[in-house]
Design an enzyme around this catalytic site. Structure first.
Site, PDB file in Angstrom:
ATOM      1  N   ASP A   8       0.849  -1.182   0.000  1.00  0.00           N
ATOM      2  CA  ASP A   8       0.000   0.000   0.000  1.00  0.00           C
ATOM      3  C   ASP A   8       0.888   1.236   0.000  1.00  0.00           C
ATOM      4  O   ASP A   8       1.757   1.378   0.874  1.00  0.00           O
ATOM      5  CB  ASP A   8      -0.906   0.013   1.231  1.00  0.00           C
ATOM      6  CG  ASP A   8      -1.973  -1.078   1.171  1.00  0.00           C
ATOM      7  OD1 ASP A   8      -1.994  -1.835   0.182  1.00  0.00           O
ATOM      8  OD2 ASP A   8      -2.772  -1.172   2.119  1.00  0.00           O
ATOM      9  N   ASP A 129     -15.168  -2.735  -1.560  1.00  0.00           N
ATOM     10  CA  ASP A 129     -14.760  -2.441  -0.184  1.00  0.00           C
ATOM     11  C   ASP A 129     -16.019  -2.089   0.601  1.00  0.00           C
ATOM     12  O   ASP A 129     -16.815  -1.253   0.164  1.00  0.00           O
ATOM     13  CB  ASP A 129     -13.785  -1.265  -0.154  1.00  0.00           C
ATOM     14  CG  ASP A 129     -12.628  -1.462  -1.126  1.00  0.00           C
ATOM     15  OD1 ASP A 129     -12.172  -2.599  -1.269  1.00  0.00           O
ATOM     16  OD2 ASP A 129     -12.199  -0.466  -1.749  1.00  0.00           O
TER      17      ASP A 129
END
Length: 241
Positions: A8, A129
């Site tokens: 990330d 998500d």
């Protein structure tokens, strides 16, 4: 089941967020390409990349870091974050990405997902998500009333390569994945599902693998950086299973 180590990216560094909060970012490396090489050296077959700044900005922000990773490893990489138009999709695939992940646009511009999946077979995934079963967009900052299963089913005939399902409340929390919700989603759609969020131990991976429905893979980040999950041992265990 494929194990995808997560890288990330925030401000050019490898970080992990806690439950999707940008203000709660832990920096694990300031050299993303070196981190990618380390994961590959341990045997991974894929890498999962996220441009966190890009997810909020709506356009690529950590492109230099992503390009450095692509230049330094020979395993396929998938990327999400800030990919919201066909030009950006084409540009990333031309630069060597194996797969782009479309999240926000899957809710706001579903026709773009369909167009991209048709133009680039096998190279477009949908990122879903969610908090409490409802989809969140724009870097998880915007809550919607769209249900996870409804969104997934809407792309049944689109030809997307995979659905990457993240339970936001589990992400980075080291509390285990939401196995029940992940399995339910995999049962509800014919699209391959990749689990994300909370995968923090070998036991978690085995539980996902043995959840009663075939999953395409699982993503893990913080556990690999913290040492709670040994990548080589995990890959060996999944191969043996």
């Amino acid at each position: 089941m494929i194990l995808y180590p997560a890288i990330d990216l925030k401000d050019g560094q490898c970080v992990r967020l806690f439950k999707g909060e940008m203000a709660q970012a832990t920096v694990f490396s300031d050299n993303p390409a070196a981190q990618a090489q380390a994961f590959v050296a341990q045997g991974c077959k894929w890498l999962h990349l996220v441009d966190l700044n890009g997810a909020f900005a709506g356009t690529p922000v950590n492109a230099a870091a992503v390009e450095a990773i692509l230049a330094s490893v020979d395993v396929p990489c998938q990327l999400g974050g800030g990919i919201r138009d066909m030009a950006t999709i084409e540009a990333w695939l031309e630069k060597g990405l194996a797969r782009v992940i479309l999240g926000t646009v899957a809710v706001e511009q579903p026709d773009l997902v369909r167009q991209a999946a048709k133009a680039f077979p096998g190279q477009v995934a949908v990122g879903i998500d969610a908090r409490e079963g409802r989809v969140a967009t724009k870097g998880w900052a915007t809550e919607t009333d769209v249900m996870v299963t409804d969104l997934a089913r809407s792309f049944e005939d689109a030809g997307v390569a995979a659905i990457i399902y993240t339970d936001i409340n589990r992400d980075g929390a080291m509390q285990g994945p939401n196995i029940d919700a992940t399995a339910a989603l995999a049962r509800a759609t014919t699209i391959p599902v990749i689990a994300s969020g909370g995968v923090s131990s070998l036991a978690d991976l085995i539980a996902l693998r043995d959840c009663g429905v075939a999953l395409d893979g699982a993503i893990s980040g913080r556990a690999l950086y913290d040492g709670a999950l040994d990548l080589t041992a995990a890959l060996r265990a999944l191969d043996a299973g």
